[in-house]
Scaffold this motif. Structure first.
Motif, short mmCIF file in Angstrom:
data_model
loop_
_atom_site.label_atom_id
_atom_site.label_comp_id
_atom_site.label_asym_id
_atom_site.label_seq_id
_atom_site.Cartn_x
_atom_site.Cartn_y
_atom_site.Cartn_z
N ARG A 178 11.06 -17.04 38.78
CA ARG A 178 10.65 -16.85 37.39
C ARG A 178 10.78 -18.15 36.60
O ARG A 178 9.92 -18.52 35.80
CB ARG A 178 11.49 -15.74 36.75
N SER A 179 11.88 -18.86 36.82
CA SER A 179 12.09 -20.08 36.04
C SER A 179 11.09 -21.17 36.43
O SER A 179 10.67 -21.95 35.59
CB SER A 179 13.54 -20.50 36.16
N VAL A 180 10.64 -21.17 37.69
CA VAL A 180 9.61 -22.13 38.12
C VAL A 180 8.25 -21.75 37.52
O VAL A 180 7.55 -22.60 36.96
CB VAL A 180 9.52 -22.18 39.66
N THR A 181 7.91 -20.48 37.62
CA THR A 181 6.58 -20.08 37.13
C THR A 181 6.50 -20.15 35.61
O THR A 181 5.45 -20.45 35.06
CB THR A 181 6.20 -18.68 37.64
N ASP A 182 7.63 -19.94 34.92
CA ASP A 182 7.64 -20.13 33.46
C ASP A 182 7.27 -21.56 33.09
O ASP A 182 6.70 -21.82 32.03
CB ASP A 182 9.03 -19.82 32.88
N ARG A 183 7.62 -22.50 33.95
CA ARG A 183 7.31 -23.90 33.70
C ARG A 183 5.88 -24.23 34.11
O ARG A 183 5.11 -24.81 33.35
CB ARG A 183 8.30 -24.79 34.48
N TRP A 184 5.52 -23.85 35.34
CA TRP A 184 4.27 -24.35 35.91
C TRP A 184 3.04 -23.55 35.52
O TRP A 184 1.93 -24.08 35.58
CB TRP A 184 4.41 -24.47 37.42
N ALA A 632 18.70 -15.30 27.04
CA ALA A 632 18.71 -16.42 27.98
C ALA A 632 17.70 -16.17 29.09
O ALA A 632 17.48 -15.03 29.50
CB ALA A 632 20.11 -16.58 28.58
N ALA A 633 17.07 -17.27 29.55
CA ALA A 633 16.16 -17.20 30.69
C ALA A 633 16.99 -17.33 31.96
O ALA A 633 17.46 -18.40 32.31
CB ALA A 633 15.13 -18.33 30.60
N LYS A 634 17.18 -16.18 32.63
CA LYS A 634 18.13 -16.15 33.75
C LYS A 634 17.79 -17.14 34.86
O LYS A 634 18.66 -17.69 35.51
CB LYS A 634 18.21 -14.74 34.33
N GLY A 635 16.50 -17.37 35.07
CA GLY A 635 16.10 -18.27 36.16
C GLY A 635 16.54 -19.71 35.95
O GLY A 635 16.53 -20.50 36.88
N ALA A 636 16.89 -20.06 34.70
CA ALA A 636 17.32 -21.44 34.42
C ALA A 636 18.83 -21.59 34.55
O ALA A 636 19.37 -22.66 34.29
CB ALA A 636 16.88 -21.84 33.02
N LEU A 637 19.51 -20.49 34.93
CA LEU A 637 20.98 -20.53 34.98
C LEU A 637 21.48 -20.71 36.41
O LEU A 637 20.90 -20.21 37.37
CB LEU A 637 21.57 -19.21 34.42
N ALA A 638 22.60 -21.40 36.51
CA ALA A 638 23.26 -21.56 37.81
C ALA A 638 23.90 -20.24 38.23
O ALA A 638 24.03 -19.96 39.42
CB ALA A 638 24.30 -22.66 37.74
N ASN A 639 24.34 -19.44 37.24
CA ASN A 639 25.07 -18.20 37.54
C ASN A 639 24.68 -17.08 36.57
O ASN A 639 25.49 -16.66 35.74
CB ASN A 639 26.59 -18.48 37.46
N PRO A 640 23.44 -16.59 36.67
CA PRO A 640 22.97 -15.60 35.69
C PRO A 640 23.82 -14.33 35.63
O PRO A 640 23.92 -13.67 34.60
CB PRO A 640 21.54 -15.29 36.14
N GLU A 641 24.49 -14.01 36.77
CA GLU A 641 25.32 -12.79 36.78
C GLU A 641 26.48 -12.88 35.79
O GLU A 641 27.03 -11.86 35.36
CB GLU A 641 25.85 -12.54 38.21
N SER A 642 26.83 -14.11 35.39
CA SER A 642 27.96 -14.29 34.47
C SER A 642 27.68 -13.71 33.09
O SER A 642 28.61 -13.45 32.31
CB SER A 642 28.31 -15.77 34.34
N LEU A 643 26.40 -13.51 32.75
CA LEU A 643 26.06 -12.98 31.42
C LEU A 643 26.47 -11.52 31.26
O LEU A 643 26.71 -11.05 30.14
CB LEU A 643 24.56 -13.11 31.16
N ALA A 644 26.57 -10.81 32.38
CA ALA A 644 26.85 -9.37 32.32
C ALA A 644 28.17 -9.08 31.62
O ALA A 644 28.30 -8.11 30.86
CB ALA A 644 26.84 -8.77 33.72
N ALA A 645 29.17 -9.92 31.87
CA ALA A 645 30.49 -9.69 31.27
C ALA A 645 30.42 -9.77 29.75
O ALA A 645 31.09 -9.00 29.04
CB ALA A 645 31.49 -10.72 31.80
N PHE A 646 29.59 -10.67 29.23
CA PHE A 646 29.48 -10.82 27.77
C PHE A 646 28.70 -9.65 27.17
O PHE A 646 29.01 -9.18 26.07
CB PHE A 646 28.84 -12.16 27.44
#
Length: 662
Positions: A178-184, A632-646
Motif C-alpha cells: 500500500r505504501s509503495v502504490t500510494d507513492r507510485w 497514519a499510513a500504516k505502510g510507511a511505518l516500521a511497526n504498524p502493529e504498535s498503533l493498536a495499543a494507543f
C-alpha cells in the motif's frame, strides 16, 4: 568553553576543501573572508555571486551556459540558472580525482557477497543499463521506479535513468504494498525494477508477492525488470526480463541528454505518516549544486575518501550519499540489519571498508551508547575523520559518547534538513569547533532563521525554523500540482514568501543551532514551550527506558491540558509506581515541574516511520479520537502493529469518562 569537544587544526585552511574554496574566492573573485560567519553572511546575501561561485569552482559540466544565476528571487517559484542545460549523471560520473581502476562503489550486505565497482565498472554498467532502458522505450520525462535496496544495481539505475533525462523514484523493499502504490500511482512509472527479496540479518524476506501486487496496481507499467537478489537461481516474474537482460552487451556509447537546470531528476516522498505522501520533485541542477557544496565544503569529502551513510533507498540520505562520486569520494553501501549480529556490525564494516566518513542516525548512536558499546575497542577506526548524525536531534550525551568511545580526533557533524530540500541546511563545517549538543552552523547558502510567534527573527530563543531566501535544491514542485497549490500550502502558507519547515530551532549568537523537535508536536504547558527532543533526552537517559513518546493534549478551555508519557522498558521490566516516581523526579529536576507527566504508561513499542522517526502527531490524533487508519499510513511505518495499543488506550479512556480534547 568547557563543552568544546573538537577544535579545527591550526592549518585547517591548508588542509580542507573549504579552505581551497576560500583561496579560490580570493584569487578569482577578489573576496576575502575572515571567518565562517562572514562567509555565511555573504552566501545568503549575495545569492547570485555565491551560487555562481559554486558552479564555477566545481566546474559544472554544462551543454549550454546559463543566461543568469537567479532570474527570480521570490518564493515559491525562484528561477535558478535559466537557459542552462546539463545532466546530473554526467557530473557524477566525472568522478574528479579518480582513476579508471579506483574503487568508487563498495557494497556490503547480508544477502550476498561484497561487490566493488571501479570508476570504469560504474561507467560501463550505467552505459549498458541506459542502453537497455532506451530499448524498452524510455525517453526523457518517463518515470522509472526501483523497488530495491541499497545495492549497486539501484545506484546504476538512478544514473542510467537520469542520463536519459528520465525520472527516477525508489522505495525500499521493506515498504508494504500500500505504501509503495500510494507513492507510485501518483507518478505512473513506465518501468519497474524490483528485487525478489532480501535478507535482514539471518532472516530471508521474500517480496515476490508484494512485487506482483505492486505491478497489478500500476496500470502505467509497460515493463518489469527483476533482480534475482535473494535467490540468484530463481525464476523471473511472468512477463518480466532479468537485470542481466536489461544490461546485455551493446556497443551503444554512454551519452547524456542535456536537460534544463530544473528538469526533474527524481521524486522523493514525505514520510506519509498521514494522508498520501507528498511527491516532491527535485531537479538535476539544484541537487547537483547543493550536493557539491555540502559534500565538499561542509563534509570535506574528496578523492581520498570513502563515504558511508547507513540508509535505505526510502530515505533522502541515500540520494545524498550517492552524490559522493561527484566530488571524487568513493561510496560505501550497506544493505541489511545494522544490529546483526550485534550493534558493532557497522563499526566493523567501517574498518573493513576503510571508511573515512561514517554517517548514521542519532537513534543508532544513542542505542550504541545505551548498550555500553565502545566502537574503538571492537574495530580499528583510525581511518575515520568524520562522523555524521541526522534523523533526530543528538543530545549532548551523544556527542560526549562519540568522543569518548569512537575517536577523539574526528569531527562529529550533527545535521538537520529533510526530504524537502534533499540536504542538511544546518550542520558542521571544518572551520568551526564542535560543541556538545549543538549543530555547529547554518550551511552556506541556507538563510535559516528562528521566528517568534509574531514572526520576528529571534536569537537565543526557541522559534519556528524558517528559510528566508531561496535555495537551488528547494523542490521544483510537487508531482501533478500544476498550479502549485499543494506546494504553497506545504511550506509558504504560514509566512507568505518564507519557507516554514515545521521544526523548533534555537540559534545562538555564534550561529550554532539546537533543534528541539517538530513544531506541530510541541509541549506547551502554562506558557512554557518545550520541544520533545529535550524530554526524550531525560527519559531515555534512564537505564530502564528503551524508548518513549510524549504527547500533550491541549485543553480547549485554556487549561494546562494533559501530558501523557508512554515508555518502552528494557526486557523483563514492568512499570511500577517507584519507576514512575523516578521518571517524574528526573523530569522535574532537568526540565521544569510543568513537564512532569499527568500519566505514564508502558507500551511494547513506539510507532516509527521506516526512517526511524517517532510518530508523535499521529499518536496524538489517535488519542484525540481519530481512527487509526486516518491518523497514519500504516505502510510507511516500521511497526504498524504498535498503533493498536494507543487505539485501545484511547477507547479505554473514553469509556472511563475522559473527555476527548478538541
Amino acid at each position: 568553553m568547557t563543552d568544546v569537544l573538537w577544535t579545527p587544526p591550526a592549518d585547517v585552511r591548508e588542509r580542507s576543501r573549504i579552505g581551497t574554496y576560500l583561496s579560490w574566492l580570493r584569487e578569482h573573485r577578489g573576496l576575502d573572508f575572515a571567518d565562517y560567519d562572514e562567509l555565511w553572511r555573504w552566501s545568503v546575501t549575495d545569492l547570485d555571486a555565491f551560487w555562481r561561485s559554486i558552479w564555477d569552482h566545481f566546474e559544472v559540466i554544462a551543454h549550454t551556459p546559463p543566461t543568469a544565476t537567479l532570474a527570480d528571487r521570490g518564493m515559491p517559484g525562484a528561477r535558478w540558472f535559466p537557459g542552462a542545460t546539463l545532466n546530473y549523471a554526467e557530473n557524477v560520473l566525472r568522478m574528479p580525482g579518480r582513476a579508471d581502476d579506483d574503487p568508487v562503489v563498495i557494497a556490503h550486505g547480508q544477502t550476498r557477497e561484497p561487490v566493488t565497482l571501479t570508476a570504469a565498472d560504474l561507467r560501463e554498467q550505467v552505459r549498458r543499463v541506459a542502453a537497455g532502458l532506451r530499448r524498452l522505450g524510455v525517453t526523457a520525462g518517463d518515470r522509472v521506479a526501483a523497488y530495491a535496496p541499497n545495492i549497486p544495481e539501484t545506484y546504476v539505475l538512478l544514473l542510467a535513468t537520469s542520463s536519459i533525462g528520465a525520472i527516477f523514484s525508489s522505495c525500499a523493499p521493506e515498504f508494504g504494498t500500500r505504501s509503495v502504490t500510494d507513492r507510485w500511482q501518483q507518478i505512473e512509472p513506465k518501468v519497474l525494477v524490483a528485487v525478489d527479496g532480501y535478507r535482514y540479518g539471518d532472516k530471508p524476506v521474500d517480496r515476490r508477492g508484494e512485487v506482483a501486487a505492486i505491478r497489478a496496481a500500476l496500470p502505467s507499467l509497460e515493463h518489469t525488470v527483476g533482480i534475482a537478489y535473494l535467490d540468484p537461481a530463481g525464476e523471473q516474474p511472468a512477463g518480466a526480463i532479468s537485470w542481466n537482460e536489461l544490461a546485455a552487451d551493446t556497443e551503444e556509447p554512454l551519452t547524456f541528454t542535456p536537460v534544463p537546470f530544473d528538469h526533474p531528476l527524481y521524486v522523493l516522498y514525505s514520510s506519509g505518516t498521514t494522508g498520501l505522501p507528498k511527491p516532491i520533485v527535485h531537479g538535476h541542477g539544484g541537487i547537483l549544486l547543493e550536493h557539491l557544496k555540502m559534500l565538499a565544503l561542509h563534509h570535506d569529502l574528496g578523492p581520498a575518501d570513502r563515504f558511508f551513510w547507513f540508509t535505505t533507498t526510502g530515505w533522502m540520505m541515500w540520494n545524498f550519499l550517492v552524490s559522493g562520486p561527484a566530488v571524487g569520494a568513493a561510496i560505501v553501501l550497506f544493505d541489511g540489519n545494522p544490529g546483526h549480529p550485534d550493534l558493532g556490525a557497522l563499526w566493523r564494516l567501517a574498518e573493513r571498508t576503510g571508511t573515512t566518513y561514517f554517517g548514521t542516525s542519532a537513534p543508532f548512536l544513542l542505542a550504541c551508547r545505551k548498550a555500553g558499546l565502545v566502537p574503538k575497542e571492537i574495530a580499528d577506526l583510525s581511518a575515520l575523520r568524520g562522523l555524521g548524525s541526522t534523523g533526530a536531534p543528538l543530545p549532548a550525551e551523544g556527542f560526549t559518547w562519540v568522543y569518548a568511545t569512537v575517536g577523539d580526533t574526528l569531527q562529529l557533524q550533527s545535521l538537520s534538513g529533510g526530504t524537502d530540500v534533499c540536504t542538511g541546511f544546518v550542520g558542521g563545517v571544518p572551520l568551526l569547533p564542535v560543541h556538545a549538543g549543538r549543530i555547529t552552523c547554518r550551511a552556506l547558502g541556507a538563510k535559516v532563521e528562528a521566528r517568534s510567534g509574531d514572526g520576528t527573527p529571534v536569537i537565543g530563543e526557541l522559534g519556528e525554523l524558517v528559510i528566508t531566501e531561496p535555495m537551488p535544491s528547494m523542490p521544483v514542485g510537487f508531482w501533478n500540482d500544476p498550479d502549485g497549490t499543494r506546494y504553497r500550502e506545504a511550506y509558504f502558507d504560514h509566512y507568505p514568501g518564507v519557507w516554514r519547515h515545521g521544526d523548533w530551532i534555537t540559534i545562538d549568537e555564534r550561529g550554532g543551532c539546537v533543534i528541539t523537535g517538530r513544531s506541530d508536536a510541541t509541549l506547551n504547558r502554562g506558557g512554557v514551550r518545550l520541544g520533545t527532543a529535550e524530554f526524550y533526552s531525560v527519559v531515555e537517559g534512564l537505564d530502564e527506558v528503551v524508548d518513549s513518546v510524549v504527547v500533550h493534549l491541549e485543553d480547549d478551555e485554556g487549561g494546562t491540558g494533559e501530558l501523557l508519557l508512554f515508555v518502552v522498558l528494557a526486557e523483563g521490566l514492568e512499570l511500577d509506581d517507584a519507576l514512575r516516581a523516578r521518571i517524574c523526579r528526573e523530569l522535574r529536576t532537568a526540565l521544569s515541574p510543568r513537564h512532569v507527566p499527568d500519566e505514564i504508561h508502558q507500551v511494547r513499542a513506539v510507532p516509527r516511520t521506516l526512517s526511524a522517526k517517532k510518530l508523535e502527531v499521529p499518536v496524538k490524533k489517535i488519542l484525540t479520537g481519530t481512527p487509526v487508519d486516518s491518523a497514519a499510513a500504516k505502510g510507511a511505518l516500521a511497526n504498524p502493529e504498535s498503533l493498536a495499543a494507543f487505539a485501545s488506550f484511547a477507547q479505554r479512556r473514553s469509556t472511563e469518562g475522559h473527555p476527548t480534547p478538541a
